[in-house]
Design a protein around this motif. Structure first.
Motif: not given
Ligand code: UDX
Length: 442
Positions: A277, A279-281, A283-288
């Motif tokens: 979670t 790392r995704a945030e 990368l700007g992809r937290g919602e994924s």
């Protein structure tokens, strides 16, 4: 082949012994001198079925040794990085300081053509960053990522007979070790495993890193899915175990990892979904992967539910009743108490002023070291003496096979059994005089 393993924790120690059993000449390094001394003496620092004979055979063969001196790795062709990536204090991200230090410290010892192979679970992008470090050191060495999927309790089998091998290799222009050479080296390391027909996935490092976190995220999601169904079952009178059986017959769903109960713990699933979670945030992809926060929340709510069931069962006897918790490790066949739901339940009950004792076949030493304030007893029989509420939270075989009639004779009047893993036969326990309460079962 001469192989080194940096980090002699759960993963590294098992990997080192397994590589020696395949025939490689292995040196394993760790900064923890006490652990290294124990391993070198053939003693296992953790409970893992099948590991001790593998360790001893390796030591006796002369192909396996443990040291704190990193310079001893200099002649190795392949260097496995198997250090921990725990959750950072006060955040969700993975703490990469051990991985970074391992690779940095290794640089001066790398020979030309050597391959650094990451096995630790890391946020996607870590391998590319470390590869630049390795390639930039000008020693003619390269880097690959080769995640492992070992489960505690099955670590030896999972290492020597894995479901699949994943090689993340680099095809960077001018890289000292090409993707083809890296694959060839890994094939040589895993020769008998490859020869036995184990599926092999050769990909880039980012995919390899993601394979590992995605696999753990999927497993955690599967468990939280069925635990969410448990919550619904609890307000509708449905039985989540029958539900799991019925949906599990659909091969697209499958019955494995659909056991509802107190939820997942351990050194991997909880911290890996949180790190994913984080790392995704970044990368700007937290919602994924925002759903993983829900997966985490569902999981933690099951611990609340067990505590709630204990208090409800005690009723007026909240401060006078006796509670016994069966199991303290995060799963059976392990002495690991990291993020253990069982231990969490015991600590919280004690914090609420409940008179609680806990037992476990293997985990008591570790639990006692971390929580000396708790009351530990050696056996289920001692734990259940005069008990008002018994809670099964780790499904050791010993506890699954307890005789409800014999246990009822030990227990107090009108005892309750809370089946935190849904592994007992409700009818048998009820017939023996217990009030049976499962999770998501009527
Ligand atoms: C996990 C992954 O399975 C493994 O592939 C990865 O390499 C490391 O993390 P491990 O932590 O050893 O392995 O335990 P696992 O067997 O996956 O169980 C994790 C937790 O989930 C345990 O607390 C277990 O009790 C719980 N669990 C498992 C459930 O609550 N229900 C299930 O149906 C299965």
């Amino acid at each position: 082949m001469r192989v080194s393993v940096i980090g002699a924790g759960y993963l590294g120690a098992v990997h080192a012994a397994a590589m020696a059993s395949i025939g490689h000449d292995v040196v394993a390094v760790d900064i923890d001198a006490a652990r290294i001394a124990r391993l070198q003496a053939g003693e296992t620092p953790f409970h893992e079925p099948g590991f001790e004979p593998l360790l001893r055979t390796g030591l006796n063969s002369g192909r396996l040794r443990f040291t704190t001196d990193l310079s001893e790795v200099a002649t190795a062709r392949v260097h496995f990085i198997a250090v921990g990536t725990p959750q950072v204090a006060g955040g969700n991200a993975a703490d990469l300081s051990y991985v970074d230090a391992a690779v940095t410290d290794l640089l001066p010892h790398l020979g030309a053509g050597a391959l650094v192979v990451g096995k630790s679970t890391v946020p996607v992008g870590t391998a590319a960053r470390l590869a630049e470090l390795v390639e930039g050191a000008g020693r003619g060495a390269g880097l690959a990522w080769n995640p492992e999927f070992l489960r505690e309790g099955y670590a030896v089998a999972d290492t020597l007979k894995p479901d699949r091998l994943v090689y993340g290799v680099r095809d960077a222009p001018g890289a000292a070790v090409s993707a083809a050479v890296a694959e060839q080296l890994l094939d040589e390391v895993y020769a008998p495993i490859v020869a036995s027909g184990t599926p092999k996935v050769v990909t880039d490092t980012a995919t390899a890193e993601l394979v590992k976190v995605a696999a753990n995220a999927f497993l955690a999601t599967k468990i939280s899915f069925i635990n969410a169904m448990s919550e619904i079952a609890e307000v509708t009178g449905a039985d989540v175990t029958t539900l799991a059986d019925a949906i599990g017959y659909d091969e697209r769903i499958g019955r494995r990892f659909l056991n509802a109960g107190v939820g997942f713990g351990g050194g991997c699933l909880p911290k890996d979904i949180r790190a994913f979670t984080a790392r995704a945030e970044e990368l700007g992809r937290g919602e994924s992967v925002a759903f993983l926060k829900e997966v985490d929340a569902i999981n933690l709510r099951r611990r609340d539910r067990v505590v709630e069931l204990v208090l409800d069962s005690l009723g007026q006897r909240r401060y006078t009743g006796r509670v016994a918790v069966l199991g303290v490790t995060f799963k059976p066949d392990s002495d690991d108490i990291r993020d253990s739901p069982a231990l969490d339940v015991v600590v919280r009950l004690r914090g609420l002023g409940v008179d609680v004792v806990v037992t476990d076949p293997r985990g008591l030493d570790n639990a006692r070291a971390m929580h000396p304030q708790l009351t530990y007893v050696a056996t289920a029989e001692e734990a259940l003496a005069d008990v008002d509420v018994a809670v099964l939270v780790t499904e050791w075989r010993d506890y699954r096979e307890l005789d409800p009639v014999a246990m009822a004779r030990l227990a107090g009047a009108a005892p309750t059994i809370i089946d935190g893993r849904n592994v007992l036969q409700p009818a048998a326990w009820r017939a023996a005089g217990w009030t049976y309460r499962g999770l998501g079962r009527p």
